[in-house]
Scaffold this active site. Structure first.
Site, PDB file in Angstrom:
ATOM      1  N   ASP A 108     -10.800   1.923  -3.169  1.00  0.00           N
ATOM      2  CA  ASP A 108     -11.393   1.607  -1.866  1.00  0.00           C
ATOM      3  C   ASP A 108     -12.911   1.597  -1.964  1.00  0.00           C
ATOM      4  O   ASP A 108     -13.593   1.082  -1.084  1.00  0.00           O
ATOM      5  CB  ASP A 108     -10.980   2.654  -0.824  1.00  0.00           C
ATOM      6  CG  ASP A 108      -9.594   2.360  -0.273  1.00  0.00           C
ATOM      7  OD1 ASP A 108      -9.099   1.247  -0.467  1.00  0.00           O
ATOM      8  OD2 ASP A 108      -9.012   3.268   0.359  1.00  0.00           O
ATOM      9  N   ASP A 140       0.836  -1.205   0.000  1.00  0.00           N
ATOM     10  CA  ASP A 140       0.000   0.000   0.000  1.00  0.00           C
ATOM     11  C   ASP A 140       0.871   1.255   0.000  1.00  0.00           C
ATOM     12  O   ASP A 140       2.082   1.202   0.259  1.00  0.00           O
ATOM     13  CB  ASP A 140      -0.883  -0.046   1.259  1.00  0.00           C
ATOM     14  CG  ASP A 140      -2.156   0.769   1.138  1.00  0.00           C
ATOM     15  OD1 ASP A 140      -2.268   1.562   0.191  1.00  0.00           O
ATOM     16  OD2 ASP A 140      -3.038   0.626   2.011  1.00  0.00           O
TER      17      ASP A 140
HETATM   18  C1  DGJ Z   1      -5.807   1.972   2.036  1.00  0.00           C
HETATM   19  C2  DGJ Z   1      -6.194   0.785   1.221  1.00  0.00           C
HETATM   20  O1  DGJ Z   1      -6.707   1.177  -0.003  1.00  0.00           O
HETATM   21  C3  DGJ Z   1      -7.197  -0.055   2.003  1.00  0.00           C
HETATM   22  O2  DGJ Z   1      -7.611  -1.136   1.234  1.00  0.00           O
HETATM   23  C4  DGJ Z   1      -6.552  -0.506   3.276  1.00  0.00           C
HETATM   24  O3  DGJ Z   1      -5.509  -1.385   2.992  1.00  0.00           O
HETATM   25  C5  DGJ Z   1      -6.069   0.677   4.073  1.00  0.00           C
HETATM   26  N1  DGJ Z   1      -5.231   1.540   3.295  1.00  0.00           N
HETATM   27  C6  DGJ Z   1      -5.313   0.229   5.296  1.00  0.00           C
HETATM   28  O4  DGJ Z   1      -4.747   1.262   5.968  1.00  0.00           O
END
Ligand code: DGJ
Length: 698
Positions: A466, A404
């Site tokens: 997300d 990430d």
């Molecule tokens: C952002 C990501 O897009 C989410 O899926 C998740 O992993 C969060 N970060 C976790 O902090």
């Protein structure tokens, strides 16, 4: 000069358009010196990732130009990927003047078009709204897309298209352009007084200067382009096949991806090992193959203000470490995966306490934070070594990694920073990837903030957004499909009300949309009702049955009215067609719906069957009492009880149909519910309702 279509350009000799080459020298005039054609790919040496290919499917034309007066050499690279109809372009400049100069911009690709009757499609957006499709006319002035935030970004994806005004998904001329790069970028489309159009694709020239000392050179990332005279779908298919064949590499190239469960939206930071094992067991019983532990398992990380940089398990959460958890998940019979965010550091972390100077910040200025965190300075060898080492230890125990990246850049010292930082990142990824060839790697950046071909050279898939709201996902996934294949689009079914939009959509629709990508679930399976559990189990079985088509099939976006989204995938082996038919809003007594599929083989016949779905009786509210022998009050316990355990079957659509009919006339679907009657052939879709249809080729 302003009225000529050129392959490259510099200023000062009568070409007044935006130029491919910009240096502190001002006037330059490049002319042809020589060229070579070689088998395979010749790497211009940019230290950024390049596509893979060999003599069987790629060849390189290199054209060498030199300035008429100064000893400055410009090389243009054209790599033809013959199997997928894509040409890559890159440029390299060499300063042989004996003095230092500054490079202010060097385009990877210049495309001068003879006329301006083109429209531009760009994929723009924001967090949770990535890659929305925008169509604009090219009129009298320049259009430009400049990304300055350090990642390829959700603001503007590097992939853009030109299309003729009459070009649709299925007909007409289109040109697709993309950049194999993950940082700042720029696309310029400039019409001029002669009706010519110049397109330039480059790394972010707005935030870029690069010193070129005597004898030094600079090579650009590669841009790629494709052309179609059969509509946008053909151009996207070229890019999808290019991505699958030349960008995604190693063990996972062409391999089917497992269905995963990610714990993030199920638990956020609030989990224990027991809770995770419980989730994994539930997942296994539904057919899920990979369990992913997201953020919060390491160091001091109990919320998002701390812990980044300390990549060892928090013993309170994982008493036997990652190794222990991995073992237990393996015993359950699932693959195990984990989340990391290695490019970052929290001020509240051991890493920061030891190495505050590793964070990107400027002396005398308060740093700007993003999600309470700072960027690590990936230009530095010791930072690269730390990441490679600490993440390697994590990867020893896992089958999957989600990498990430949750902030944008600030506090950079100079305009060369962005690119040299990006080269540092690519160096880290280039070291890690071959060490763990079988680990399935997924890139992520606050959802889809870095969905690009550069990341896909190291990662086998990308978390698309997300935002998992089914309606929003139809837009995000459709936009993403312009430049990328379905297998690289992470697509999850999550809880409702949706955590990003607060919209509620039916769980069948959530699946139907997610199924047109790389499927996962991201919700607390323990909160599913018995009915939903059986629905999810059936969904996963259906997905597995059609996985080759859904992950690797040829995708067609259908030209439909605004209220409807229709996607078709064609199974590469069988020629079967799978169709998503999605309705945004109910519109009573409308025309009626047809499935007319222009890609159908007119010499074949197809057996049509709809995916059996369940309807939640709450959809009917108090209307159910028109047929129910007992009174079921809306919103009361009895209604809830029934709805949690039993669902009505959706209509069954079956037929044997000739390909010629399917292609030229279409199949008429049963009427939708409009308040005046219901029987087993009534389609109840509702708002954001959908169906999947399978046309098995006989
Ligand atoms: C952002 C990501 O897009 C989410 O899926 C998740 O992993 C969060 N970060 C976790 O902090």
């Amino acid at each position: 000069m302003n009225n000529i279509c050129l392959e490259t350009s510099a200023s000062g000799k009568g070409d007044f358009r935006a130029c491919a080459v910009r240096t502190s020298l001002g006037t330059l005039d490049f002319v042809y010196q020589s060229h070579t054609i070689s088998e395979g790919i010749v790497d211009p040496g940019s230290h950024t990732p390049i596509p893979e290919g060999d003599k069987n499917d790629a060849s390189t034309l290199k054209i060498v130009l030199a300035d008429k007066v100064l000893p400055i050499v410009l090389e243009l690279y054209y790599i033809a990927f013959t199997e997928v109809d894509v040409i890559a372009r890159a440029s390299r400049i060499v300063n042989n003047t004996g003095s230092s100069i500054t490079l202010k911009g060097l385009a990877s690709l210049q495309l001068d078009l003879f006329d301006s009757s083109w429209q531009v499609i760009s994929l723009d957006g924001a967090w949770a709204r990535e890659r929305e499709v925008h169509v604009q006319d090219i009129k009298a002035a320049t259009l430009s897309w400049n990304v300055r935030c350090g990642t390829s970004s959700a603001f503007h994806n590097p992939c853009i298209f030109l299309k003729r005004p009459d070009c649709s998904q299925s007909h007409g001329e289109a040109i697709g352009i993309n950049l194999v790069y993950s940082g700042n970028h720029q696309q310029i489309i400039e019409p001029n007084e002669f009706g010519k159009v110049r397109l330039l694709t480059a790394l972010g020239n707005d935030s870029f200067t690069w010193p070129l000392g005597p004898g030094q050179s600079f090579a650009t990332p590669m841009a790629v382009m494709t052309y179609s005279d059969k509509g946008l779908n053909q151009a996207s298919d070229n890019f999808a096949r290019f991505t699958n064949r030349h960008i995604i590499r190693g063990y996972w190239r062409y391999r089917q991806r497992p269905v995963l469960l990610n714990n993030w939206e199920a638990t956020y930071f609030d989990f224990s090992q027991d809770k995770l094992i419980k989730l994994a067991n539930q997942a296994k019983s539904l057919g899920i193959e990979l369990f992913v532990l997201d953020d919060g398992w390491f160091g001091r990380r109990t919320d998002d203000t701390k812990g980044l940089g300390d990549w060892t398990a928090n013993p309170r959460k994982l008493p036997q470490g990652i190794e222990g958890l991995a073992q237990q998940i393996h015993q359950i019979g699932m693959m195990f995966g984990i989340w990391v965010e290695p490019e970052m550091v929290s001020q509240n972390s051991e890493l920061y306490e030891k190495h505050p100077d590793w964070a990107v910040q400027l002396e005398g200025r308060d740093p700007s934070f993003g999600r309470s965190q700072l960027l690590l300075d990936l230009r530095r060898d010791e930072v690269q070594a730390y990441i490679i080492d600490s993440i390697s230890k994590v990867l020893e125990n896992v089958d999957y990694m989600k990498w990430d990246m949750n902030r944008l850049f600030s506090d950079y010292p100079d305009e060369g920073f962005f690119h040299s930082w990006m080269i540092g990142l690519y160096k880290v990824l280039g070291a890690l990837r071959p060490r763990f060839p079988k680990v399935l790697m997924e890139a992520c950046s606050s959802g889809g903030n870095r969905f690009d071909l550069g990341m896909l050279c190291f990662f086998d898939q990308v978390w698309t957004s997300d935002d998992t709201d089914a309606l929003q996902r139809t837009r995000i996934q459709e936009g993403t499909s312009y430049g990328y294949s379905q297998v690289c689009m992470g697509s999850h079914v999550s809880a409702c009300p949706n955590h990003q939009s607060l919209r509620s959509t039916d769980i069948e629709t959530r699946f139907n949309v997610a199924a047109f990508g790389n499927l996962g679930y991201e919700l607390d399976l323990g909160l599913l009702t018995p009915l939903q559990r059986s629905q999810v189990k059936a969904q996963i079985a259906y997905y597995k049955e059609h996985r080759p088509a859904l992950q690797y099939g040829r995708l067609y976006r259908m030209d439909t009215e605004e209220n409807r989204r229709m996607w078709v995938v064609e199974d590469p082996a069988s020629g079967d067609l799978l169709v998503l038919d999605f309705q945004v809003h109910v519109r009573p007594n409308s025309t009626g719906d047809m499935l007319r599929l222009y890609m159908a083989d007119e010499n074949a016949s197809y057996q049509l069957s709809s995916r059996p779905q369940k309807l939640d009786i709450r959809l009917f509210g108090s209307l159910i009492n028109r047929v129910s022998p007992i009174k079921i009050e809306d919103g009361k316990a009895l209604q809830r009880n029934i709805a949690e355990n039993w669902g009505m079957d959706t209509e069954t659509t079956t037929a044997i149909i000739g390909g010629d009919v399917l292609k030229h006339a279409g199949v008429k679907l049963d009427p939708q519910f409009t308040g005046t009657g219901y029987d087993s052939r009534t389609r109840v879709l509702g708002d954001c309702g959908s169906r999947l249809y399978w046309f098995r080729k006989l």
